[in-house]
Design an enzyme around this catalytic site. Structure first.
Site, short mmCIF file in Angstrom:
data_model
loop_
_atom_site.label_atom_id
_atom_site.label_comp_id
_atom_site.label_asym_id
_atom_site.label_seq_id
_atom_site.Cartn_x
_atom_site.Cartn_y
_atom_site.Cartn_z
N GLN A 78 0.79 -1.14 -0.02
CA GLN A 78 -0.03 -0.65 0.33
C GLN A 78 0.90 1.32 -0.46
OE1 GLN A 78 -2.77 0.55 3.04
NE2 GLN A 78 -3.30 2.43 2.40
N CYS A 84 -6.19 1.45 2.93
CA CYS A 84 -5.94 0.32 2.84
C CYS A 84 -7.04 -0.23 3.08
CB CYS A 84 -5.81 0.14 4.25
SG CYS A 84 -7.53 1.31 5.27
N HIS A 155 -7.13 0.81 10.40
CA HIS A 155 -6.23 -0.02 9.16
C HIS A 155 -7.22 -1.22 8.98
CE1 HIS A 155 -3.19 -0.62 6.26
NE2 HIS A 155 -3.44 -1.66 7.42
N ASP A 170 -1.57 -7.66 4.69
CA ASP A 170 -1.55 -5.84 5.11
C ASP A 170 -0.56 -4.92 4.06
OD1 ASP A 170 -1.30 -3.47 6.21
OD2 ASP A 170 -0.57 -4.52 8.41
#
Length: 220
Positions: A78, A84, A155, A170
């Site tokens: 990211q 996100c 997040h 992630d």
């Protein structure tokens, strides 16, 4: 919603709202009859049983606190601020394309085909330059029920079962995190165990949200 390998570009954050996410995904190429996002109202077994099955992936929104090989896993970094939620959805759909059929020629169909051979950072840079996704993200933000702000400290991450393992995806990390054996039939329960441990690390916060992406079966 934080990122680890940042660029100058920032989007407004996507709301943790299944209705908003469904419209977002359906616009981009996931047919309404293939899969949909659903709220997970609790992590106890009886509440998990209420989630439409089969569950294909799980999204988890949590407050940020200071803080292995993954063959076959679709993963990207990211680099766009507050993206996100979109990255989480891209991770989810990218790892269940064998379970659902995307609209041929749709944005997501072209996106995954174009980025299939890229590494995680190349995929991130590709997304940075994609104006169609940015517009779709902005429209999904506007459809949310809460006022959008880019000053957030929560997040989204994704959990998906790939090749018999549960992976935490992630975009702030350099690679997926394996949480051990899993299966398509137990991915929700396996993800719930990890999520419970993460929540326990921040017991004073109530700002958590869990969303399951389920295979659309019949007419539920």
């Amino acid at each position: 919603m934080a990122e680890s390998a940042s660029s100058a570009k920032r989007w407004l954050p996507l709301e943790a709202n299944p209705d908003v996410m469904n419209q977002f995904l359906w616009r981009l190429g996931v047919p309404p009859g293939e899969a949909e996002c659903n709220d997970v109202y609790g992590l106890d077994e009886e509440l998990l049983e209420m989630v439409p099955k089969p569950v294909l992936a799980v999204l988890f929104l949590y407050p940020i606190t200071p803080e292995d090989p993954y063959d076959g896993v679709y993963f990207m970094r990211q680099t766009v601020g507050n993206a996100c939620g979109t990255i989480g959805l891209l991770h989810a759909i990218g790892n269940i394309t064998s379970e659902i059929k995307l609209d041929e020629g749709s944005f997501l169909d072209k996106f995954y085909k174009s980025t299939a051979s890229m590494d995680p950072m190349e995929r991130a840079r590709y997304l940075e330059k994609d104006t169609e996704m940015e517009v779709a993200h902005s429209e999904a933000v506007a459809a949310g029920e809460t006022e959008a702000s880019d000053n957030v400290n929560d997040h989204f991450i994704c959990f998906a079962c790939v090749n018999g393992k549960l992976y935490e995806l992630d975009g702030r990390r350099s690679a997926p995190v394996s949480h051990g054996p899993s299966s398509p039939n137990t991915v929700l329960q396996d993800a719930a165990k990890v999520i419970k441990r993460m929540i326990a690390k921040n017991p004073d916060s109530m700002n958590f949200s869990v969303i399951a992406i389920s295979k659309k079966v019949g007419g539920y």
